[in-house]
Scaffold this motif. Structure first.
Motif, PDB file in Angstrom:
ATOM      1  N   LEU A 155       0.831  -1.202   0.000  1.00 18.17           N
ATOM      2  CA  LEU A 155       0.000   0.000   0.000  1.00 18.17           C
ATOM      3  C   LEU A 155       0.868   1.255   0.000  1.00 18.17           C
ATOM      4  CD1 LEU A 155      -2.711   1.450   0.210  1.00 18.17           C
ATOM      5  CD2 LEU A 155      -2.608   1.138   2.704  1.00 18.17           C
ATOM      6  N   MET A 156       1.949   1.234   0.788  1.00 18.18           N
ATOM      7  CA  MET A 156       2.827   2.398   0.857  1.00 18.18           C
ATOM      8  C   MET A 156       3.522   2.649  -0.483  1.00 18.18           C
ATOM      9  SD  MET A 156       5.819   3.273   3.607  1.00 18.18           S
ATOM     10  CE  MET A 156       7.022   2.190   2.825  1.00 18.18           C
ATOM     11  N   ARG A 157       3.922   1.588  -1.169  1.00 19.86           N
ATOM     12  CA  ARG A 157       4.540   1.748  -2.494  1.00 19.86           C
ATOM     13  C   ARG A 157       3.553   2.397  -3.463  1.00 19.86           C
ATOM     14  NH1 ARG A 157       8.745  -2.163  -2.702  1.00 19.86           N
ATOM     15  NH2 ARG A 157       9.974  -1.704  -0.822  1.00 19.86           N
ATOM     16  N   TRP A 158       2.301   1.985  -3.350  1.00 18.45           N
ATOM     17  CA  TRP A 158       1.278   2.590  -4.209  1.00 18.45           C
ATOM     18  C   TRP A 158       1.121   4.072  -3.892  1.00 18.45           C
ATOM     19  CZ3 TRP A 158      -3.561   4.754  -3.017  1.00 18.45           C
ATOM     20  CH2 TRP A 158      -4.368   5.044  -4.121  1.00 18.45           C
ATOM     21  N   LEU A 159       1.134   4.411  -2.597  1.00 16.35           N
ATOM     22  CA  LEU A 159       1.032   5.815  -2.193  1.00 16.35           C
ATOM     23  C   LEU A 159       2.220   6.623  -2.689  1.00 16.35           C
ATOM     24  CD1 LEU A 159      -0.234   5.390   1.488  1.00 16.35           C
ATOM     25  CD2 LEU A 159      -1.557   6.228  -0.469  1.00 16.35           C
TER      26      LEU A 159
END
Length: 219
Positions: A206-210
């Motif tokens: 999720l953080m990579r997507w953000l």
């Protein structure tokens, strides 16, 4: 000691309940940390030097002391002055305030990253201080902060086992209770690690997507 799948099936409902408490504490703590961090960041920019310096000193004190000590203070010391908090609430406050001092630095970096021309334009348009912050500065400053804030919240999730010290029945505490009751530590402690790893990996994705969506800003 051999791995016992029957024992795993027996204790899994208890551990899942612990996972729910862990996630709840993380979510509530993250919301509180985001709010506290914003208050600290804005307070340190106050035109009143006494207010700005006082808030800065308090933030440095909180950031410079261990989270475990703060949790003990909130849960065990505050009752001596008449402030008695449920374990989960005490844990959420401890997590939120502690990590709020770190998210404040993220807010500071994001606010400083807003071009000076935006401040001048708001002043030229005769906007009030509140309008400048809510309509011009924060809408531009917050999106780039999101990946860095998410990184701190993942760190908070990994520190929730500290809540077991104040009797919160989160994942680690449930696992210790099970292990001490059955005198088997292999399965419950291994499952704790597996749960934390699985949730952390999901959070990292999720953080990579953000990061891809909003970009990265370093605190």
């Amino acid at each position: 000691m051999e791995w016992d799948w029957n024992f795993v099936r027996q204790i899994m409902p208890v551990l899942v309940q612990g996972v729910k408490i862990t996630i709840l504490a993380t979510l509530l703590g993250s919301i509180l940390a985001a709010a506290v961090g914003l208050v600290i960041a804005l307070g340190r920019r106050s035109d009143n030097r006494i207010v700005a310096r006082s808030i800065g000193l308090i933030a440095e004190f909180i950031r410079g002391t261990p989270l475990l000590v703060q949790l003990y203070f909130i849960f065990y010391v505050l009752p001596d002055v008449g402030i008695l908090l449920p374990p989960l609430l005490a844990g959420v406050i401890g997590l939120g305030v502690h990590y709020g001092t770190y998210t404040a630095e993220v807010y500071r970096a994001g606010i400083d990253n807003v071009p000076r021309g935006q401040w001048e334009a708001a002043k030229a348009c005769n906007l009030s201080s509140r309008q400048t912050w809510t309509r011009i500065i924060l809408p531009q400053a917050i999106p780039p902060m999101i990946p860095a804030l998410a990184n701190y919240f993942i760190g908070m999730f990994k520190e929730t086992p500290l809540l077991s010290a104040i009797t919160v029945l989160e994942l680690m505490n449930q696992a210790k209770i099970v292990a001490n009751s059955y005198y088997r530590y292999l399965e419950p402690i291994t499952l704790v690690g597996a749960f934390f790893l699985a949730i952390s990996l999901i959070a990292v994705v999720l953080m990579r997507w953000l990061e891809q969506r909003y970009g990265r800003i370093e605190p």
